[in-house]
Design an enzyme around this catalytic site. Structure first.
Site, PDB file in Angstrom:
ATOM      1  N   HIS A 138     -30.642  41.975   5.386  1.00 25.63           N
ATOM      2  CA  HIS A 138     -31.776  41.057   5.452  1.00 25.63           C
ATOM      3  C   HIS A 138     -31.691  39.993   4.368  1.00 25.63           C
ATOM      4  CE1 HIS A 138     -34.481  43.725   8.084  1.00 25.63           C
ATOM      5  NE2 HIS A 138     -34.172  42.632   8.737  1.00 25.63           N
ATOM      6  N   CYS A 168     -19.185  39.759  18.162  1.00 20.99           N
ATOM      7  CA  CYS A 168     -20.617  39.889  17.890  1.00 20.99           C
ATOM      8  C   CYS A 168     -20.876  40.396  16.480  1.00 20.99           C
ATOM      9  CB  CYS A 168     -21.298  40.793  18.913  1.00 20.99           C
ATOM     10  SG  CYS A 168     -20.703  42.494  18.914  1.00 20.99           S
TER      11      CYS A 168
END
Length: 545
Positions: free
Chosen positions: A183, A479
């Site tokens: 994050h 990805c």
């Protein structure tokens, strides 16, 4: 001194270091000395105060960070958590020890799942710290407040800390922990903060020392010369041009679709606003967390249908449940493991719990039948052709026409031709592929410098997959968050990758960089990167281009 890490974006900044305070020490395990009811009320009050504080911070933060903080606030008041805390207090634990252990149990479960889920564990660690601070009645160690601009250095930066970052003072971020999918990295991108994460040696940076943070190179330089600063700024200036939002493509108009990595349906609108041409990775794990039983087909169907409705006519790639390891989800069979990263996770765990996989595929098939979106499904942690055949055959039973696999294990690259003779596509998970290729735990700070997808060994495995895709005429995407590195994105295309999926905030930089190169040039750069002997040498190919 030059310290290597993983850069977030391509910015350059210089300034003095200011360190985050050390976290609160772990509570002792001494028995409580007051009644269980009194101790529980202390713990419950602390958790209520924590939830309120996080809600207030969420309102200030906005965006993705707001969603994360609101989720943490709900977790702080989760009835299951409160029951766990009460049980521990009844067993003579103090309030702060009970809170610590309750959060730590869930944190360890995320760590044991590996990959993206493990990188969410630090968020729970911060939540635990905040609750313990309230129990103790002491301030939470937070970002220092000073009246001059600085570069913040921390072990890792929690989402709650970003709510109060003064962007007129915080020039950049350096963290010892975290990775490209943490994050810290995601929020740094969204706020356009220059950051280098996973920096070995960050703990040795003293307050006041002047540093150059070069996100493009992923390097922190102490006491930089003016010549070094000017050179970094020149590199940045050459790449500042932005192209309008639109389909990803190269300078010669070769299409390279830019897709979004998502974990929640609520993130779909933001992804579309930033130009996502579909979804390259939808993580389904969060739907399964926090429950003693797997979600029903009906609940899953509703969830997937909402996702597909958000991308009408576009490709949406959904990864089946990626879980397992040392402390798996309660409804998964499997015991403790000495080395969970090499244990029963991904497709291995699902083969042992096939009904859960079948229910997920059935729910996806029903959602796809009701939508105009183009659903692709893929299985994680595929090692060989036999596992590929198992998953593709199962997907076909549910009339899912496009079934692929994730290449995260080196064996999948070595057997790429066999795998692509069965699977409809391959999506490369560069985070785990790097971890397993270089035998370096992606969450372990002492080996963070090995967690670099620029390493020639990783690039050669990607080349094998790209070549097999070209020979079979099938799609090979990336990805992993390597796709979010604009410079590495060019190399990946040169290696044969046909689509890139990333956090939506990275798309503008990647889209811009791709437009600076033709396919022929990208292939030439990739050949030079493959010939390098270190990750730094491979990266230099692009920095010098």
């Amino acid at each position: 001194m030059r310290l290597q890490g993983v850069g977030v974006g391509r910015g350059v900044v210089t300034g003095p270091v200011l360190r985050m305070p050390e976290p609160l020490p772990e509570p002792s395990d001494s028995p409580r000395t007051v009644s269980a009811d009194e101790e529980y009320e202390r713990a419950a009050a602390a958790l209520r105060a924590t939830a309120l504080d996080l809600t207030e911070r969420a309102d200030r933060l906005g965006g993705e960070g707001k969603d994360v903080l609101e989720a943490q606030a709900l977790m702080a008041q989760d009835p299951t958590l409160l029951e766990d805390v009460r049980a521990r207090i009844d067993a003579s634990k103090t309030a702060e020890r009970a809170v610590f252990e309750a959060f730590n149990t869930f944190q360890q479960m995320l760590l044991s799942m590996g990959g993206y889920m493990a990188e969410r564990a630090s968020d729970l660690g911060d939540l635990s710290q905040r609750a313990i601070a309230h129990v103790r009645g002491v301030p939470m160690p937070e970002v220092p407040q000073v009246d001059y601009p600085f570069i913040l250095v921390a072990r890792d930066l929690a989402v709650a800390d970003t709510a109060d970052l003064d962007l007129t003072k915080v020039l950049g971020l350096i963290t010892a922990g975290g990775g490209p999918t943490s994050h810290t990295a995601i929020l740094a991108r969204s706020k356009s903060i220059v950051a280098v994460v996973g920096v070995a040696g960050a703990a040795d940076l003293d307050d006041g020392v002047r540093v150059l943070v070069d996100a493009g190179e992923g390097v922190v330089t102490t006491n930089p010369s003016e010549k070094a600063i000017e050179a970094a700024q020149r590199r940045l200036n050459r790449r500042r041009l932005k192209v309008p939002i639109g389909p990803g493509c190269l300078a010669d108009d070769v299409a390279i679709p830019l897709l979004a990595n998502l974990e929640r349906v609520e993130d779909a609108e933001r992804a579309r606003e930033l130009g996502a041409e579909g979804v390259g990775l939808f993580r389904t794990e969060f739907l399964f967390l926090g429950s003693e039983v797997a979600p029903s087909r009906e609940r899953q169907h509703e969830h997937y249908a909402r996702l597909l409705r958000a991308f009408p006519g576009q490709k949406v790639v959904v990864r089946t449940l990626d879980a397992g390891a040392d402390k798996p989800l309660p409804f998964l069979r499997g015991g403790p493991e000495t080395n969970p990263a090499l244990g029963l996770r991904g497709i291995r765990a699902m083969r042992d719990n096939e009904q859960i996989l079948r229910d997920q595929l059935a729910a996806l098939a029903l959602a796809a039948a009701e939508s105009s979106a183009e659903l692709w499904v893929m299985a994680p942690m595929i090692a060989d052709a036999a596992e590929t055949a198992y998953f593709v055959t199962l997907a076909r039973e549910y009339d899912l026409p496009v079934a692929g696999v994730m290449a995260e294990v080196p064996s999948s690259a070595l057997l790429a031709a066999q795998i692509l003779g069965i699977a409809d596509f391959v999506s490369i998970g560069t985070n785990d592929l790097t971890q397993y290729t270089l035998a370096a735990d992606r969450l372990l700070g002492t080996v963070a410098h090995y967690q670099d997808p620029w390493h020639p060994a990783v690039l050669r495995l990607i080349k094998m997959l790209g070549d097999a895709g070209a020979q079979s005429g099938r799609s090979v995407g990336v990805c992993g968050e390597a796709a979010a590195d604009p410079l590495l994105a060019v190399i990946l295309v040169g290696l044969g990758v046909t689509s890139l999926s990333m956090t939506p905030e990275a798309m503008a930089d990647v889209r811009t960089e791709l437009r600076q190169h033709t396919l022929e040039h990208a292939r030439a750069l990739a050949v030079r990167a493959l010939a390098a002997s270190t990750a730094g040498e491979a990266r230099a190919v692009m920095l010098e281009s």
